[in-house]
Write an enzyme that holds these catalytic residues in place. Structure first.
Site, short mmCIF file in Angstrom:
data_model
loop_
_atom_site.label_atom_id
_atom_site.label_comp_id
_atom_site.label_asym_id
_atom_site.label_seq_id
_atom_site.Cartn_x
_atom_site.Cartn_y
_atom_site.Cartn_z
N GLU A 80 0.85 -1.20 0.00
CA GLU A 80 0.00 0.00 0.00
C GLU A 80 0.88 1.24 0.00
OE1 GLU A 80 -2.57 -0.78 3.33
OE2 GLU A 80 -1.18 0.11 4.76
N HIS A 137 -4.23 2.88 7.96
CA HIS A 137 -3.03 2.45 8.69
C HIS A 137 -2.09 3.61 8.97
CE1 HIS A 137 -3.83 -1.66 6.73
NE2 HIS A 137 -4.32 -1.64 7.95
N ALA A 183 10.95 -4.23 -12.07
CA ALA A 183 11.87 -5.21 -11.47
C ALA A 183 11.49 -6.64 -11.83
CB ALA A 183 11.89 -5.03 -9.96
N GLY A 184 10.33 -6.80 -12.49
CA GLY A 184 9.98 -8.16 -12.94
C GLY A 184 8.76 -8.76 -12.31
N ALA A 185 8.14 -8.03 -11.38
CA ALA A 185 6.89 -8.55 -10.81
C ALA A 185 5.78 -8.43 -11.84
CB ALA A 185 6.53 -7.77 -9.55
#
Ligand code: ACO
Ligand code: LMR
Length: 549
Positions: free
Chosen positions: A172, A214, A236-238
């Site tokens: 988040e 939060h 980054a590849g996610a």
């Protein structure tokens, strides 16, 4: 079955259960830090989950530092915990048992899941269960600015668990935690597919900085925005969808591709264990009828207000009803006419007390003076009520009714009792005489003669009295006899009771209750009186005892 052990301190608990290595801390934010530190210091404890929200950040930092240097893990603070599907759960994670079954968390799947938000993790368990073969392990790290463990800590951990074939991350906005995952991905430390989404993209719609639910969920600089973090993760590849709405489809595609590639053999579905339905909800929905242990027909407190024989308390007060009406409802289960309830009230008033010398009051006074409490003093007096003192009303009603209904003359009745060796209940008094009548009896008779449709039983009792007085001057109709015979007239004359009901009332013996109730008023008064007067322990004088052989 749940087994609950209680220990006097964390050390004692850990010593008693040396194989337990996860400590779930439900302490409030005020004491969570101190108790978590003491748990971390136990050699057997490996993981501490802190549920409380609002733990001071400086305390959390100390806990994290201690945990890291001792190779331990802190989950939370402000976490709902985590779950290892089919094995165990920490805290309230995944909600109710129904939800756990619904989300297939009763058996392990192939997906490792980590989230900052606890509420959203429950939502994601459901989503993941819909489009994959389910969760292997799910963790909510908590929404504080400084979480005890980070998203990347868990992703790296999942990466080493053979059963976990893909990972889902829900970050988040706010903070930079997601960047440690970006780094790990860039450094090639993660070789399983990671589907990620950072929520809070809507923050840009607000003109000023917004604090979400939060403590950590507020966008500071651009780097902390959901958009920037999503982009960095994507680069980054996610596998990062374009929106939260597309997340489910993205997880589905990733999972199906892994299946196609032969990297995932979807776990076989097993029948979830049968979960007994909660008794309260089953009763509510009318599915079960639990055996009852008590039957009650006189009052019901389940509604908005208690009802006496179906009459709500407020209506009793609004109608200006009295204690006679309450007795009528609770003892006789019906609203009796006013003259009847008035008669009951007069009985209560007239029998409330008869001075300190009578059996009941004497006992109460002695007990109070022995230093006993109100209830002990009261019951000590009440225990004297019986066939000779105050408790002859029921027997009087029984014998007078029987004699009258059988058409016995007073002579036949009294003589038959004499033959049986039974004193006529309701006749005789220690003080009252034919020429010193009991005022209470006269008042009751006057009221009944004026208000009752018939006083045939009472007239019969008076005829019996005339005969007994001819034998001895103390054999007057006493207050018990007056109430007993008049209550027969009330029951028969009111038209509110069937013959069987009258027989049952006489048989069970309701009427001594009037004396018990009434005299309690006086006995309580005597107790207060003795206490107020600070009376010492009572000792009966020797002179008043005949010592003899
Ligand atoms: N029926 C027939 N004969 C009686 C009755 C009676 N109810 N009461 C007393 N007697 C007789 C006794 O047998 C005795 O005769 P005896 O000398 O030939 O043996 C004589 O009258 C005197 O009896 P005592 O026991 O001395 O009378 P006492 O004054 O002690 O008794 C008592 C009073 C206990 C109330 C007694 O009359 C009795 O047992 N009555 C029946 C029970 C009753 O109605 N109790 C309630 C009293 S009111 C109240 O407590 C609020
Ligand atoms: C009472 O009501 O207590 C009395 O009638 C009894 C008694 O002994 O006077």
């Amino acid at each position: 079955m749940a087994i609950i052990f209680a220990f006097n301190g964390i050390e004692a608990a850990c010593a008693a259960h040396p194989t337990a290595d996860v400590f779930i801390n439900f302490a409030s934010y005020r004491s969570a830090a101190a108790s978590s530190m003491s748990a971390l210091k136990q050699p057997t404890i490996r993981v501490v989950a802190i549920i409380a929200e609002g733990v001071p950040e400086s305390d959390t930092k100390q806990l994290i530092a201690y945990a890291r240097s001792n190779n331990k893990v802190v989950i939370g603070p402000a976490t709902v915990g985590g779950i290892q599907a089919g094995a165990f759960k920490i805290g309230d994670t995944a909600g109710t048992i129904d939800n756990i079954v619904h989300c297939k968390l009763y058996r392990p799947g192939s997906v490792g899941f980590v989230s900052k938000s606890g509420g959203m993790s429950n939502e994601m368990y459901n989503t993941i269960a819909r489009v994959t073969d389910g969760i292997y392990e799910g963790i909510a790290i908590g929404g504080d600015v400084f979480p005890g463990s980070t998203l990347s800590d868990h992703i790296l951990r999942f990466n080493n668990i053979p059963q976990v074939k893909m990972m889902v991350v829900l970050g988040e906005l706010g903070g930079r935690d997601e960047y440690s995952l970006v780094e790990a991905l860039k450094q090639g430390k993660v070789n399983k597919p990671v589907v990620a989404w950072v929520s809070g993209t809507c923050a840009r719609l607000f003109k000023s900085e917004v604090q979400f639910g939060h403590a950590g969920a507020k966008s500071g600089g651009e780097m902390e925005s959901a958009q920037a973090k999503n982009q960095a993760l994507r680069e980054a590849g996610a596998v990062v969808p374009t929106s939260y709405e597309a997340l489910e489809a993205t997880i589905k595609e990733t999972f199906e591709q892994l299946v196609e590639e032969g990297k995932i053999t979807p776990v076989k579905e097993v029948k979830p264990p049968q979960i007994p339905e909660d008794l309260n909800s089953a009763i509510k929905s009318g599915k079960v009828r639990a055996p009852t242990h008590i039957i009650s027909t006189i009052s019901d407190d389940r509604g908005e207000e208690p009802c006496y024989a179906g009459v709500p308390m407020s209506s009793i007060v609004e109608q200006g009803l009295g204690v006679g009406d309450v007795i009528s409802l609770l003892w006789f289960k019906r609203s009796l006419p006013r003259y009847c309830t008035k008669f009951i009230e007069i009985c209560i008033m007239l029998c409330a007390d008869h001075g300190p010398c009578v059996s009941g009051a004497h006992n109460t006074i002695v007990t109070a003076r022995a230093g006993k409490d109100l209830v002990s003093s009261l019951v000590s007096g009440l225990l004297t009520i019986g066939p000779r003192f105050g408790g002859a009303i029921d027997d009087a009603a029984r014998y007078f009714k029987d004699a009258y209904d059988r058409g016995l003359t007073p002579y036949e009745f009294v003589e038959s009792m004499k033959k049986k060796g039974i004193r006529v209940p309701g006749i005789g008094h220690r003080i009252k005489r034919g020429d010193n009548r009991d005022k209470r009896v006269e008042l009751l008779q006057l009221f009944a003669r004026t208000n009752f449709p018939s006083v045939k039983y009472m007239e019969y009792a008076v005829q019996v009295e005339t005969y007994t007085l001819s034998k001895a001057n103390n054999l007057v109709l006493n207050v018990d006899g007056a109430i007993g015979s008049l209550f027969l007239d009330l029951l028969a004359g009111s038209g509110m009771f069937t013959k069987q009901e009258i027989d049952e009332i006489v048989e069970i013996g309701y009427l001594n209750g009037l004396f018990v109730l009434a005299r309690s008023i006086g006995l309580i008064g005597h107790t207060f009186d003795q206490k107020r007067l600070k009376q010492p322990l009572y000792r009966h004088p020797w002179e008043d005892v005949l010592y003899t052989k």
